[in-house]
Design a protein around this motif. Structure first.
Motif, PDB file in Angstrom:
ATOM      1  N   HIS A  42       0.817  -1.194  -0.070  1.00 23.45           N
ATOM      2  CA  HIS A  42      -0.018  -0.020  -0.054  1.00 23.45           C
ATOM      3  C   HIS A  42       1.027   1.187  -0.267  1.00 23.45           C
ATOM      4  N   LEU A  43       0.419   2.208  -0.741  1.00 22.77           N
ATOM      5  CA  LEU A  43       1.105   3.732  -0.492  1.00 22.77           C
ATOM      6  C   LEU A  43      -0.043   4.772  -0.500  1.00 22.77           C
ATOM      7  N   TRP A  44       0.173   5.633   0.540  1.00 24.67           N
ATOM      8  CA  TRP A  44      -0.972   6.522   0.565  1.00 24.67           C
ATOM      9  C   TRP A  44      -0.230   7.873   0.959  1.00 24.67           C
ATOM     10  N   ARG A  45      -0.563   8.959   0.513  1.00 23.85           N
ATOM     11  CA  ARG A  45      -0.171  10.363   0.904  1.00 23.85           C
ATOM     12  C   ARG A  45      -0.899  10.776   2.184  1.00 23.85           C
ATOM     13  N   ILE A  46      -0.247  11.495   2.950  1.00 28.56           N
ATOM     14  CA  ILE A  46      -0.795  12.044   4.078  1.00 28.56           C
ATOM     15  C   ILE A  46      -1.195  13.532   3.649  1.00 28.56           C
ATOM     16  N   ALA A  47      -2.240  13.565   3.789  1.00 27.09           N
ATOM     17  CA  ALA A  47      -2.934  14.982   3.464  1.00 27.09           C
ATOM     18  C   ALA A  47      -2.151  16.255   3.897  1.00 27.09           C
ATOM     19  N   GLY A  48      -1.590  16.964   3.077  1.00 24.81           N
ATOM     20  CA  GLY A  48      -1.055  18.364   3.413  1.00 24.81           C
ATOM     21  C   GLY A  48       0.429  18.061   3.864  1.00 24.81           C
ATOM     22  N   GLN A  49       0.853  16.855   3.593  1.00 20.46           N
ATOM     23  CA  GLN A  49       2.387  16.562   3.906  1.00 20.46           C
ATOM     24  C   GLN A  49       3.090  16.273   2.730  1.00 20.46           C
ATOM     25  N   TYR A  50       4.382  16.464   2.600  1.00 18.61           N
ATOM     26  CA  TYR A  50       5.218  15.898   1.634  1.00 18.61           C
ATOM     27  C   TYR A  50       5.823  14.353   2.318  1.00 18.61           C
TER      28      TYR A  50
ATOM     29  N   SER B  82      -4.786  10.528  10.807  1.00 19.61           N
ATOM     30  CA  SER B  82      -4.095  11.361   9.827  1.00 19.61           C
ATOM     31  C   SER B  82      -4.907  10.948   8.544  1.00 19.61           C
ATOM     32  N   PRO B  83      -5.422  12.142   7.873  1.00 19.38           N
ATOM     33  CA  PRO B  83      -6.212  12.024   6.598  1.00 19.38           C
ATOM     34  C   PRO B  83      -5.360  11.575   5.536  1.00 19.38           C
ATOM     35  N   LEU B  84      -5.785  10.528   4.812  1.00 20.02           N
ATOM     36  CA  LEU B  84      -5.013   9.990   3.667  1.00 20.02           C
ATOM     37  C   LEU B  84      -5.672  10.491   2.190  1.00 20.02           C
ATOM     38  N   CYS B  85      -4.993  10.523   1.220  1.00 23.37           N
ATOM     39  CA  CYS B  85      -5.352  10.548  -0.202  1.00 23.37           C
ATOM     40  C   CYS B  85      -4.372  10.061  -0.849  1.00 23.37           C
ATOM     41  N   ARG B  86      -4.935   9.901  -2.340  1.00 23.64           N
ATOM     42  CA  ARG B  86      -4.351   9.051  -2.968  1.00 23.64           C
ATOM     43  C   ARG B  86      -2.919   9.355  -3.450  1.00 23.64           C
ATOM     44  N   HIS B  87      -1.869   8.499  -3.332  1.00 27.22           N
ATOM     45  CA  HIS B  87      -0.324   9.040  -3.717  1.00 27.22           C
ATOM     46  C   HIS B  87      -0.295   8.983  -5.225  1.00 27.22           C
TER      47      HIS B  87
ATOM     48  N   GLU J  63      -8.983  17.032  -1.940  1.00 27.43           N
ATOM     49  CA  GLU J  63      -9.088  18.165  -2.086  1.00 27.43           C
ATOM     50  C   GLU J  63      -8.048  19.085  -1.354  1.00 27.43           C
ATOM     51  N   LEU J  64      -8.143  18.960  -0.050  1.00 25.60           N
ATOM     52  CA  LEU J  64      -7.149  19.658   0.775  1.00 25.60           C
ATOM     53  C   LEU J  64      -5.821  19.434   0.328  1.00 25.60           C
ATOM     54  N   HIS J  65      -5.294  18.315   0.234  1.00 25.28           N
ATOM     55  CA  HIS J  65      -4.042  17.820  -0.386  1.00 25.28           C
ATOM     56  C   HIS J  65      -3.759  18.726  -1.655  1.00 25.28           C
ATOM     57  N   ASP J  66      -4.696  18.893  -2.507  1.00 23.86           N
ATOM     58  CA  ASP J  66      -4.544  19.489  -4.003  1.00 23.86           C
ATOM     59  C   ASP J  66      -4.001  20.820  -3.623  1.00 23.86           C
ATOM     60  N   ILE J  67      -4.989  21.441  -2.756  1.00 22.22           N
ATOM     61  CA  ILE J  67      -4.765  22.912  -2.502  1.00 22.22           C
ATOM     62  C   ILE J  67      -3.801  23.169  -1.681  1.00 22.22           C
ATOM     63  N   LEU J  73       4.051  28.790  -1.213  1.00 23.71           N
ATOM     64  CA  LEU J  73       4.845  28.537  -0.246  1.00 23.71           C
ATOM     65  C   LEU J  73       5.007  27.510   0.481  1.00 23.71           C
ATOM     66  N   PHE J  74       4.230  26.427  -0.248  1.00 20.93           N
ATOM     67  CA  PHE J  74       4.408  24.814   0.361  1.00 20.93           C
ATOM     68  C   PHE J  74       5.538  24.381   0.738  1.00 20.93           C
ATOM     69  N   PRO J  75       6.525  24.473  -0.257  1.00 17.73           N
ATOM     70  CA  PRO J  75       7.930  24.025   0.093  1.00 17.73           C
ATOM     71  C   PRO J  75       8.784  24.557   1.325  1.00 17.73           C
ATOM     72  N   PHE J  76       8.076  25.587   2.004  1.00 19.36           N
ATOM     73  CA  PHE J  76       8.740  26.399   2.845  1.00 19.36           C
ATOM     74  C   PHE J  76       7.928  26.211   4.305  1.00 19.36           C
ATOM     75  N   MET J  77       6.909  25.418   4.163  1.00 18.04           N
ATOM     76  CA  MET J  77       6.027  25.462   5.283  1.00 18.04           C
ATOM     77  C   MET J  77       6.125  24.065   5.880  1.00 18.04           C
ATOM     78  N   GLU J  78       5.813  24.017   7.177  1.00 14.64           N
ATOM     79  CA  GLU J  78       5.492  23.108   8.156  1.00 14.64           C
ATOM     80  C   GLU J  78       3.890  23.019   8.276  1.00 14.64           C
ATOM     81  N   ILE J  79       3.347  22.102   7.839  1.00 15.09           N
ATOM     82  CA  ILE J  79       1.778  22.174   8.205  1.00 15.09           C
ATOM     83  C   ILE J  79       1.366  21.014   8.784  1.00 15.09           C
ATOM     84  N   THR J  80       0.434  21.308   9.803  1.00 15.17           N
ATOM     85  CA  THR J  80      -0.478  20.253  10.685  1.00 15.17           C
ATOM     86  C   THR J  80      -1.905  20.468  10.412  1.00 15.17           C
ATOM     87  N   VAL J  81      -2.323  19.126  10.141  1.00 15.05           N
ATOM     88  CA  VAL J  81      -3.697  19.121   9.677  1.00 15.05           C
ATOM     89  C   VAL J  81      -4.676  18.267  10.714  1.00 15.05           C
TER      90      VAL J  81
END
Lengths: 96, 96, 96, 96, 96, 96, 96, 96, 96, 96
Positions: A42-50, B82-87, J63-67, J73-81
Motif C-alpha cells: 500500500h502507498l498513501w499520501r498524508i494530506a497536507g504533507q510531503y 491522519s487524513p489520507l489521499c491518493r499517492h 481536495e485539501l491536499h491538492d490545495i 509557499l508549500f515547500p517552505f511550510m510546516e503544515i499540521t492538519v
C-alpha cells in the motif's frame, strides 16, 4: 511479513530542480515496480504533507532495508519503521 | 475517503478484570462488524505494543469521530488520526 | 531474524508486593527458557534504570509479539522495537 | 565493560561525494579492526535507517570516548551512549 | 571512573508520610556513607527542584547500578546516567 | 555560588578548519585561566559526545553570562544552565 | 539577583478539598509576605492555565530553593527556573 | 480580540459517572450561553479526540482566563492558548 | 494588557558580520524606544543564552504582532508568546 | 467538511528576496481566491509568529491536499492538519 513505514521527504531548497525531477521520476518508477511485485503493498499520501504511509510485504528486516536504502530519495527522507502482525480482531486473512 | 488511525490502549492496572474482558469482547465484536461493512478497512497489531494501526473508509471526519468515540475502549485509548489521499505513484485504484 | 527491544518496567507503587514478586519470578523463568532456546539472544540491564535492552532472534514480527505480549510484566512495560539487519561492516556472520 | 551505542549518521547533502566515500571506507576499516580486537563486540544496522546499534567492550568511558571521537564519521553522527551491566536474569556469562 | 547522575524524586501524594520519612532518613544515611567512602563524589540540589545532580566514582556500570538500584528512593526516582571522561582542557588531575 | 552548565558544541561542517582550530585553542586557553582562577570549578567530557559538563563558581547569573557569552565557541554551542545549591545530605562543605 | 520561575500547579483530583483550600490560603499568605518583602518581585497568571510566571529577587540559588521548596503547594508543582541578568538593551536600572 | 484555544479533556477513569454527567451538562449549558453572547465564537470537535478547538472573542487575557478557569471541566482539561490577529491576506473583516 | 514573550536569537553563522551589527544596533534602538514608551515593560537576558524574556504592555494581540514582526531580528528569532493576567495573590496593582 | 490547518512558514535566510516577494504575492492572491470561493473559510495570524491558523471547507482529504500542496509557499511550510467535526455543544449550524 508486513512492515508499516512512514517516509517524510525533505529535499533541500537549494537542490538543483532538474536533479530533483530525475530523482522523483526514478523513485516513482521503482515504487511502481515494487507495487506490481506485491512488495510495496500500500502507498498513501498524508494530506497536507510531503510524506507517505506505506505497507511493505517482505521476507524480513534485511529485504526491507535493502529496498528502502536504495530508493532514490532515501538520502532525503526521514523514515520510521514499525513491524506489524495480525490483529486478533482482524477478519482479513492477508493482513498479517 | 480514507483515514489512518493509530490507537494505543492504556487500561489502568486497577481496572476490574471482568469489566475489562467485557469491554474487549464488545470492542472485538464492534470492530468486526465495521470490518465486514468495509468501514474499518485494515486492522494491524504493532509488534510488541498494545496498539493497532487501522485504515478507515468513511464519508468524512464526522462519521470517523462517531465510530471512534463510541468504541468501548475509547476512554482508554490515545488516538492519532491522519487524513489520507491518493499517492501519485500508487497503482492501486482503491487506495484513495 | 533479529529485533532490538528496549523494555522499561513501571510497576505501580501500590501494586501488592507479593503479586509483584510472583510476576518477577515467572518473568525470570520465562526469560531464561527463551534464552536457552536461543530466541532471547542477549539481555542486558541499563545501568541506573529498571530497564533492559534485549536482542531477539525470531521468525518474524508475529513470533516477537506473541513472546512479548505474554511476558508476565508486559502490562507494566513500555516497549520499543527496532528491526535489525546485517551491517555491511560487520565481521560477525550471525549478527543478522 | 559494556556500553550500548546508537549512531545516527547525517552527512550533509552538499558534502563532496569522493570525500564521503573515503570517510566511509576508512570508517569501515577502523570498525573491522575494532571488531577483530573484540572491542566493538556487536554491530547491527537498524532497518530503514542510516544508523547502527553497537555494543562496545572497553575499559571505561575514557576508552569509549577515545574510540568514538576518532571515528572518521564522528563529526557527522548523533551518538547516544548507555552503560550496560549484567541483567540478573541473563544466562550468558559474557553479557556483562 | 566517573558517572554523572541526575535523580528526580517523585513520591506519590498518597504515600504514607511516616514511611516516606523513614525512606528519606535511610537514603540520607546511605548517601553519606557512600560520600565518606569517596564513591558518591559530589551531591548538589538543583534549585527549585526535588532533584539532585551527582558525580559517582565507581569501578564501572555494574557497581554504579548496584548502588543506584539499592537506594531506598530508587522506586520513586527518574534517573539519568552519563558516563564522563577527562576533558582535554581540564587542569584537574582527578576529574576523570 | 554554583551553576551546572552543559555545553554541546555544533561547529558547522563548512566552517574553515583553520579558523576552527584557532577558536578551539583560544577556548582552551580561556577555559584554563578560568579553572586556575577557581571560577570554572569542574570540567568533564561526556563520553561519545562533543559536549562538556561544567560546574562554575561565580558571584551570580550576571558573571556567569559574561563568562559564557564571551567564550570563543559560544556562537556554536547549545548551553543549558541549572542553578545549584547545597544538598541537605551532602557532607562536602564547599559543594554549595 | 533575579530568577525567572514558572510554576504549574497539578493538584490530584482526589485530594481532599478542605486540605486543598487550606494549602492555597497558606500559599497566598506566604506569597504576599514575600511580595511585600520585595523577594517575590512579580507574579502573573498565565491566561487559561493553573500556572504562574514569577520574578524572584534573591541572594542566590540557595535562598531561591529555600523559598520555593517550602511553599505549601511545592509538592504539587512543576517548577522551571531560569537565572536572569541585565539585558544590554534594557533601560531599567533595576531589571538585573 | 480573538484567541485560539485547544482543550483536551482528561476525566480520570475512577471519577463518579454521575458527577461526571453533571459536570458535562453544566459545561454544555455554560458553553452555549457564551456562544449566544458571541464570546465563544467557534467550537469544533477534533475527529477522534475528546478535544475541542475554539475561537474566543474577548476583551483580553483577563476575561479569557476568567471564562476558562470557571468552566466546570477546567480541572480536567489541558488548555493551550494562542492569541490571534488579523492575517494580512484575510478578506473577512471580522476575523481579527 | 500584558504578554510574556521569550525570544531566542539564531543568526546563521554565515550571515555577513556588518549586516548583523547593523541589525543589532537598529534592534537595540527600537527596543529602547518601545521601553521608553512603556510598551516593552521589562527586558531580561537569560544567563548563558542568546535569548531574552520580555513583558509587553499593549492594546492586544494585533499591536503585539505589529511590534514583534517588525523587529529587525524577527526573521532570526524563535518567539513564544504567553498572554498574562492578574494573579489573585498579586499585591502589585499594575501587574495585570 | 472542515479541516483545521496550521502553517508555519520558514523561508531560508539566503533565499533571493525578489523570488520571495513574488512567492508571497502569488500566495496572497491564491489565498484570496480560495477565501472568496468559500474553501478557505477562516485565516488568522498567530501573534508573534510567521504562522497562520486556517479552517478549510473541502470535499475531503484529496481536495485539501491538492490545495495545500500547490500553494506557492508549500515547500517552505510546516503544515499540521486536524480533521474537524461538529461539537455536540455547538449552536452554529455551519460549524461542521
Amino acid at each position: 511479513m508486513l512492515f508499516h513505514v512512514r517516509m517524510d521527504v525533505r529535499i533541500p531548497h537549494d537542490f538543483p530542480p532538474e536533479a530533483g525531477a530525475t530523482l522523483k521520476a526514478t523513485e516513482k518508477q521503482r515504487s511502481q515496480e515494487l507495487q506490481r511485485a506485491g512488495t510495496w503493498r500500500h502507498l498513501w499520501r498524508i494530506a497536507g504533507q510531503y510524506s507517505n504511509i506505506s505497507i511493505f510485504d517482505v521476507s524480513g528486516p534485511q529485504e526491507l532495508h535493502d529496498i528502502l536504502s536504495t530508493l532514490p530519495l532515501f538520502p532525503f527522507m526521514e523514515i520510521t519503521v514499525s513491524p506489524l502482525c495480525r490483529h486478533p480482531s482482524s477478519i482479513r486473512e492477508d493482513d498479517k
